[in-house]
Design a protein around this motif. Structure first.
Motif, PDB file in Angstrom:
ATOM      1  N   ARG A   1       0.822  -1.219   0.000  1.00  0.00           N
ATOM      2  CA  ARG A   1       0.000   0.000   0.000  1.00  0.00           C
ATOM      3  C   ARG A   1       0.848   1.258   0.000  1.00  0.00           C
ATOM      4  NH1 ARG A   1      -5.088  -0.320  -1.271  1.00  0.00           N
ATOM      5  NH2 ARG A   1      -5.488   1.557  -0.043  1.00  0.00           N
ATOM      6  N   PHE A   2       2.145   1.127  -0.271  1.00  0.00           N
ATOM      7  CA  PHE A   2       3.024   2.277  -0.051  1.00  0.00           C
ATOM      8  C   PHE A   2       2.691   3.459  -0.954  1.00  0.00           C
ATOM      9  CE2 PHE A   2       5.168   0.628  -3.733  1.00  0.00           C
ATOM     10  CZ  PHE A   2       5.814   1.711  -4.306  1.00  0.00           C
ATOM     11  N   THR A   3       2.110   3.202  -2.131  1.00  0.00           N
ATOM     12  CA  THR A   3       1.794   4.333  -3.018  1.00  0.00           C
ATOM     13  C   THR A   3       0.636   5.162  -2.481  1.00  0.00           C
ATOM     14  OG1 THR A   3       0.273   2.984  -4.353  1.00  0.00           O
ATOM     15  CG2 THR A   3       2.589   3.094  -5.058  1.00  0.00           C
ATOM     16  N   GLU A   4      -0.192   4.561  -1.621  1.00  0.00           N
ATOM     17  CA  GLU A   4      -1.350   5.267  -1.074  1.00  0.00           C
ATOM     18  C   GLU A   4      -1.164   5.636   0.391  1.00  0.00           C
ATOM     19  OE1 GLU A   4      -3.797   6.019  -3.209  1.00  0.00           O
ATOM     20  OE2 GLU A   4      -2.546   5.019  -4.717  1.00  0.00           O
ATOM     21  N   ALA A   5      -0.551   4.737   1.154  1.00  0.00           N
ATOM     22  CA  ALA A   5      -0.409   4.954   2.594  1.00  0.00           C
ATOM     23  C   ALA A   5       0.916   4.368   3.056  1.00  0.00           C
ATOM     24  CB  ALA A   5      -1.576   4.291   3.342  1.00  0.00           C
ATOM     25  N   PRO A   6       2.021   5.111   2.896  1.00  0.00           N
ATOM     26  CA  PRO A   6       3.338   4.589   3.269  1.00  0.00           C
ATOM     27  C   PRO A   6       3.534   4.558   4.780  1.00  0.00           C
ATOM     28  CG  PRO A   6       3.540   6.846   2.523  1.00  0.00           C
ATOM     29  CD  PRO A   6       2.098   6.468   2.337  1.00  0.00           C
ATOM     30  N   ALA A   7       2.955   3.546   5.408  1.00  0.00           N
ATOM     31  CA  ALA A   7       3.030   3.446   6.869  1.00  0.00           C
ATOM     32  C   ALA A   7       2.884   1.995   7.285  1.00  0.00           C
ATOM     33  CB  ALA A   7       1.929   4.289   7.512  1.00  0.00           C
ATOM     34  N   ALA A   8       3.352   1.698   8.501  1.00  0.00           N
ATOM     35  CA  ALA A   8       3.144   0.371   9.057  1.00  0.00           C
ATOM     36  C   ALA A   8       1.650   0.165   9.326  1.00  0.00           C
ATOM     37  CB  ALA A   8       3.942   0.221  10.344  1.00  0.00           C
ATOM     38  N   TYR A   9       1.271  -1.076   9.476  1.00  0.00           N
ATOM     39  CA  TYR A   9      -0.146  -1.423   9.615  1.00  0.00           C
ATOM     40  C   TYR A   9      -0.832  -0.630  10.727  1.00  0.00           C
ATOM     41  CZ  TYR A   9      -4.283  -4.344  10.361  1.00  0.00           C
ATOM     42  OH  TYR A   9      -5.579  -4.803  10.519  1.00  0.00           O
ATOM     43  N   ASP A  10      -0.198  -0.538  11.888  1.00  0.00           N
ATOM     44  CA  ASP A  10      -0.826   0.131  13.037  1.00  0.00           C
ATOM     45  C   ASP A  10      -0.996   1.626  12.836  1.00  0.00           C
ATOM     46  OD1 ASP A  10      -1.033  -2.285  14.317  1.00  0.00           O
ATOM     47  OD2 ASP A  10       0.754  -2.003  15.558  1.00  0.00           O
ATOM     48  N   ARG A  11      -0.265   2.208  11.880  1.00  0.00           N
ATOM     49  CA  ARG A  11      -0.348   3.640  11.636  1.00  0.00           C
ATOM     50  C   ARG A  11      -1.214   3.975  10.426  1.00  0.00           C
ATOM     51  NH1 ARG A  11       5.983   5.480  12.653  1.00  0.00           N
ATOM     52  NH2 ARG A  11       6.138   4.679  14.802  1.00  0.00           N
ATOM     53  N   MET A  12      -1.775   2.954   9.810  1.00  0.00           N
ATOM     54  CA  MET A  12      -2.650   3.167   8.664  1.00  0.00           C
ATOM     55  C   MET A  12      -4.034   3.617   9.110  1.00  0.00           C
ATOM     56  SD  MET A  12      -2.029  -0.015   6.070  1.00  0.00           S
ATOM     57  CE  MET A  12      -0.834   0.105   4.755  1.00  0.00           C
ATOM     58  N   GLY A  13      -4.745   4.237   8.194  1.00  0.00           N
ATOM     59  CA  GLY A  13      -6.141   4.535   8.439  1.00  0.00           C
ATOM     60  C   GLY A  13      -6.982   3.286   8.264  1.00  0.00           C
ATOM     61  N   ALA A  14      -8.274   3.423   8.499  1.00  0.00           N
ATOM     62  CA  ALA A  14      -9.181   2.276   8.437  1.00  0.00           C
ATOM     63  C   ALA A  14      -9.205   1.653   7.036  1.00  0.00           C
ATOM     64  CB  ALA A  14     -10.583   2.701   8.856  1.00  0.00           C
ATOM     65  N   GLU A  15      -9.148   2.499   6.006  1.00  0.00           N
ATOM     66  CA  GLU A  15      -9.199   1.975   4.636  1.00  0.00           C
ATOM     67  C   GLU A  15      -7.969   1.135   4.319  1.00  0.00           C
ATOM     68  OE1 GLU A  15      -9.395   3.618  -0.001  1.00  0.00           O
ATOM     69  OE2 GLU A  15      -9.618   5.011   1.676  1.00  0.00           O
ATOM     70  N   GLY A  16      -6.795   1.604   4.734  1.00  0.00           N
ATOM     71  CA  GLY A  16      -5.572   0.857   4.483  1.00  0.00           C
ATOM     72  C   GLY A  16      -5.551  -0.459   5.225  1.00  0.00           C
ATOM     73  N   ARG A  17      -5.959  -0.457   6.492  1.00  0.00           N
ATOM     74  CA  ARG A  17      -5.993  -1.707   7.260  1.00  0.00           C
ATOM     75  C   ARG A  17      -6.991  -2.694   6.669  1.00  0.00           C
ATOM     76  NH1 ARG A  17      -5.888   1.966  11.564  1.00  0.00           N
ATOM     77  NH2 ARG A  17      -8.086   1.540  12.049  1.00  0.00           N
ATOM     78  N   ALA A  18      -8.110  -2.172   6.190  1.00  0.00           N
ATOM     79  CA  ALA A  18      -9.108  -3.052   5.574  1.00  0.00           C
ATOM     80  C   ALA A  18      -8.558  -3.687   4.304  1.00  0.00           C
ATOM     81  CB  ALA A  18     -10.385  -2.268   5.265  1.00  0.00           C
ATOM     82  N   ALA A  19      -7.777  -2.922   3.542  1.00  0.00           N
ATOM     83  CA  ALA A  19      -7.178  -3.461   2.323  1.00  0.00           C
ATOM     84  C   ALA A  19      -6.169  -4.554   2.657  1.00  0.00           C
ATOM     85  CB  ALA A  19      -6.511  -2.346   1.524  1.00  0.00           C
ATOM     86  N   VAL A  20      -5.369  -4.343   3.689  1.00  0.00           N
ATOM     87  CA  VAL A  20      -4.393  -5.348   4.104  1.00  0.00           C
ATOM     88  C   VAL A  20      -5.102  -6.591   4.618  1.00  0.00           C
ATOM     89  CG1 VAL A  20      -2.606  -5.882   5.811  1.00  0.00           C
ATOM     90  CG2 VAL A  20      -2.559  -3.697   4.585  1.00  0.00           C
ATOM     91  N   ASP A  21      -6.107  -6.412   5.452  1.00  0.00           N
ATOM     92  CA  ASP A  21      -6.857  -7.559   5.982  1.00  0.00           C
ATOM     93  C   ASP A  21      -7.527  -8.340   4.864  1.00  0.00           C
ATOM     94  OD1 ASP A  21      -6.110  -6.712   8.502  1.00  0.00           O
ATOM     95  OD2 ASP A  21      -8.041  -5.749   8.955  1.00  0.00           O
ATOM     96  N   GLY A  22      -8.099  -7.619   3.904  1.00  0.00           N
ATOM     97  CA  GLY A  22      -8.752  -8.288   2.787  1.00  0.00           C
ATOM     98  C   GLY A  22      -7.772  -9.062   1.929  1.00  0.00           C
TER      99      GLY A  22
END
Length: 250
Positions: A100-121
């Protein structure tokens, strides 16, 4: 989505991809196959932007690839390399978050809800959700391969390039991976996968591209691209009456 015209690539002074041309549209799921040393991985690296193009033109989403910087290219193409070292012993979800680095360059815990949902999915699609929270280096080779697949799937890029993603996977997870990639294509992504397993290619991909000695020698539906003539001349195998492939006369 991807157009390749006259692609040539040299490595160490030797031409390994020679005048390759093809185009893949949105929603296509294609296999790139051929014997060892045919130039498949190098061609894929050129599409991903990590191998220098000696001649020819690549367009991604109607934009000349040469005009795209690394970030712009990464927003269009996600690449799963054949070798996938991870130097740091990151948590599984943090490895996937790299996708997700192109949209949210952060570790999982520092991502927003959308980024975490994408990783979980993505972890769920790769049958790796149960690995979340574990240290990457503590996983088996097959488990690591599924985490890397999740990293690719977490990317929002519309084009996915995968180099031998079935390596290290057991047969059930090979089938699961191909089903997942077929679903991604059905959802509109362009998917190009390097495969050595011709049966998997024929079963799941509507289009097969065959390379031999750096050149594209067949491109079409599986029955056409993997004809008896191509199987014998390029791969040195035949198909028996029972449909099984074998090498040499019986």
């Amino acid at each position: 989505m991807i157009s390749v015209n006259g692609l040539s690539v040299s490595l160490g002074g030797r031409r390994v991809v020679e005048d390759v041309s093809f185009a893949l549209g949105a929603g296509e799921f294609a296999a790139l196959t051929g014997p060892n040393g045919a130039g498949k991985s190098t061609a894929l690296k050129a599409l991903a932007g990590v191998a220098a193009v000696e001649a020819g033109r690549i367009e991604i989403g109607a934009a000349p690839a040469a005009s795209l910087n690394a970030l712009a290219r990464a927003r269009r193409v996600a690449w799963l390399a054949q070798t996938r070292p991870v130097a740091w012993n990151l948590r599984v979800e943090d490895v996937v978050s790299i996708g997700r680095f192109t949209e949210a360059p952060a570790a999982y815990d520092r991502m927003g809800a959308e980024g975490r949902a994408a990783v979980d999915g993505a972890l769920a699609k790769a049958d790796a959700a149960h690995l979340a929270g574990r240290a990457f280096q503590a996983l088996s080779g097959g488990e690591q391969a599924r985490v890397h697949l999740a990293r690719l799937l977490a990317s929002p890029a519309p084009c996915l390039l995968l180099d031998e993603p079935c390596a290290a996977l057991d047969i059930a997870h090979q089938l699961s991976l191909m089903e997942t990639l077929a679903a991604e294509a059905a959802a509109g992504r362009t998917v190009l996968v390097v495969l050595h397993d011709l049966e998997l290619a024929a079963r799941y991909c509507r289009r097969v591209l065959v390379m031999e000695a750096g050149r594209l020698v067949a491109d079409g539906a599986p029955g056409e691209a993997l004809s008896a003539e191509v199987l014998g001349r390029v791969f040195g195998v035949q198909r028996g009456a029972d449909g099984a492939l074998f090498r040499g006369p019986r």
